[in-house]
Design an enzyme around this catalytic site. Structure first.
Site: not given
Ligand code: 5RP
Length: 237
Positions: A42, A96, A98, A109-110, A112, A118
């Protein structure tokens, strides 16, 4: 008048980027030599990967397990050594991002699309650190639609089961094309309203045939490091 509004929006966005960077810089302080680390996915994790690349250049000895093809490609391009997840039985520390988190460290999460890898990486991890900007902290999860990864063969069936759980799902499309995960599956983004009982929903979703994973992360996180204006706030259990 219109122009003034645009300036305000750009300024707010800039601050969130700064918060992501601050959280990333704090999180990498937890990395130690001779460890296996999990690399999330992400826009927030982008800052972590850049920081780790610098640390590696300066002698940090780690091996990384990426949670997506995108992260893998970025890590390789920046010279971060990788290791095959199937050659390790645990991961020392994962950083990671979120989409939402509550103070009890339950996450959605998810966003992305990397939720399955993950979650596997988080399950193998001793210390899971989530980094986030301050927009991700919520009282109750659920404003962000819950990503659910489904085998394409089962997508209509899973839709009907989501309805039975009082949810409303939509298959994710990006640029008018059905989004495919790194496993070649679909994502259903499901609106359950505010999620009052994440554990109950998680169990119910796991029981649906064809669901391979979902974005509720419960009891998988030890720490959330949140950027907040020009400082970081750490949430721990
Ligand atoms: C990807 C995720 C990412 O951690 C979540 O979407 C946060 O993304 P970003 O840092 O771009 O806001 O879970 O599957």
């Amino acid at each position: 008048m219109k122009q003034q509004n645009i300036v305000i929006i750009i300024a707010m966005k800039k601050d969130l980027e700064k918060e992501k960077e601050l959280a990333a810089k704090e999180a990498v302080k937890y990395l130690k030599d001779n460890t296996i680390i999990g690399l999330g996915t992400g826009s927030t994790i982008y800052y972590v990967i850049k920081e780790i690349a610098e640390l590696v250049k300066n002698g940090l000895k780690i091996k990384a397990v990426p949670t997506s093809i995108k992260t893998q490609e970025l890590a390789i391009s920046l010279g971060i050594p990788l290791i095959d997840i199937n050659t390790v039985d645990k991961i020392d520390i994962t950083i990671d991002g979120a989409d939402e988190f509550t103070k009890d460290l339950t996450l959605i999460k998810g966003g992305g699309g990397a939720l399955l890898r993950e979650k596997i990486v988080a399950s193998m991890t001793i210390q899971e650190i989530i980094i986030a900007d301050s927009s991700k902290l919520v009282e109750k999860l659920g404003k962000f639609k819950l990503p659910i990864e489904v085998v394409p063969f089962a997508s209509t069936y899973v839709h009907s089961k989501i309805k039975e759980l009082q949810g409303k799902g939509e298959i994710r499309h990006i640029n008018n094309q059905t989004f495919l995960t790194d496993q070649g599956n679909y994502i259903i983004d499901a609106d359950f309203g505010f999620i009052t009982n994440p554990s109950e929903l998680s169990i119910a979703l796991n029981e649906i045939e064809g669901v391979v994973g979902h974005g509720l992360f419960i009891n998988l996180t030890q720490k959330v490091i949140m950027g907040s204006t020009d400082q970081v706030i750490v949430f721990e259990k």
